[in-house]
Design a protein around this motif. Sequence first.
Motif, short mmCIF file in Angstrom:
data_model
loop_
_atom_site.label_atom_id
_atom_site.label_comp_id
_atom_site.label_asym_id
_atom_site.label_seq_id
_atom_site.Cartn_x
_atom_site.Cartn_y
_atom_site.Cartn_z
N UNK A 269 0.84 -1.14 0.13
CA UNK A 269 0.08 -0.08 -0.28
C UNK A 269 0.84 1.24 -0.10
N UNK A 270 2.01 0.96 0.34
CA UNK A 270 3.04 2.14 0.47
C UNK A 270 4.64 1.76 0.19
N UNK A 271 5.32 2.28 -0.65
CA UNK A 271 6.60 2.05 -0.98
C UNK A 271 7.42 3.01 -0.33
N UNK A 272 8.49 2.87 0.40
CA UNK A 272 9.49 4.03 0.86
C UNK A 272 10.61 3.47 0.37
N UNK A 273 11.46 4.28 -0.55
CA UNK A 273 12.51 4.00 -1.33
C UNK A 273 13.85 4.95 -0.95
N UNK A 274 14.78 4.29 -0.08
CA UNK A 274 16.03 5.07 -0.19
C UNK A 274 16.82 4.76 -1.33
N UNK A 275 17.37 6.03 -1.95
CA UNK A 275 18.25 5.91 -2.92
C UNK A 275 19.44 7.19 -2.75
N UNK A 276 20.18 6.89 -3.70
CA UNK A 276 21.11 8.24 -3.72
C UNK A 276 20.95 8.95 -5.13
N UNK A 277 21.68 9.99 -5.38
CA UNK A 277 21.63 10.74 -6.77
C UNK A 277 23.08 10.94 -7.10
N UNK A 278 23.25 11.05 -8.54
CA UNK A 278 24.61 11.12 -9.03
C UNK A 278 24.97 12.47 -9.68
N UNK A 279 24.59 13.61 -8.90
CA UNK A 279 24.73 15.05 -9.46
C UNK A 279 23.93 15.23 -10.62
N UNK A 280 22.54 14.82 -10.43
CA UNK A 280 21.51 15.12 -11.29
C UNK A 280 20.28 15.47 -10.60
N UNK A 281 20.04 15.74 -9.41
CA UNK A 281 19.21 16.44 -8.90
C UNK A 281 19.44 16.92 -7.59
#
Length: 315
Positions: A44-56
Amino acid sequence: MSVHLECLSHTPLLGHFDPPAPVLEEVLSLQRAARDRIAAFDPELVVLFSPDHFNGFFYNVMPSFCIGTGAHAIGDFDSLAGTLNVPFDLATDCAAAVVNDGIDAAISHDMQVDHGTAYPLQHLIGALDKYPVIPVFINSVAKPLPTFKRARLLGEAVGRWAASTGKRVLLIGSGGLSHQPPVPEYASAPEQVRKSLDGAGYTLSPEDRAARTNRTIAAGKAFVQDRNSLHPLNPAWDNGFLDMLETQTYEQLDRVSNDLVSQVAGRSTHEVKAWLAAFAALSAFGPYRSSHRYYREIPEWIAGFGALSAKSLGA
């Protein structure tokens, strides 16, 4: 209330420069199996932990952590592009709970995400907007980096909030394991590159985006030919990290410095903090058991590539 976890390495080079067919099929098969598990769980809900690569996220404003109350994916390296299905009220409540729990997380009403976020949504779920998802950014490339301890405490705070919702929650950690692709360092970068790292890279032209893609593909090809052309992968470190997640002994990482990890496993290995945060969030639901562990060195993707699933014993 129930919870399910899937952690998965991501690669922007899938489809651009792939390993031999048996290895590629091995990875695609494990991703299909994870996708089937998620579909059966029907979150019912997704919590997504993630990095960025100097795009955001850039050095003009670089938080250690940021929770998106709205988000869109740019589609770099032919990953999925478009708007994520972020539940504004839930994400805002999550951010408030995390801050009240002592973790100074920023918020973004329009978080720009790249393949680090889009890859697991594409390959584990099949779409950016199938399920409500709260994206949680962890700075993994821009010094000064958050420590393992802070990433763990962030995960625990998010997990306590998620457990309080009473929803079926899917936790995803995206990134790692050992690797060091050609991501520039600010201290040694030329002026034009520094401008990009300071924020000019937020809206790259199609030509500049293609050049960046081609540089990464070229680096992968060079790494296959010469394992010393980039920082070597470190399967011993990677498997030791996976062992700590499985045995819930990852608090040992509180004493591990960022500099040491960069030295032994590569500067982009800090993406594993997304995995750490996801498992710390899972621990808020109680004891857990892991399964479906996978690991392989894949030089074509410049990565120690891994996957790990887990469920709370009380779920």
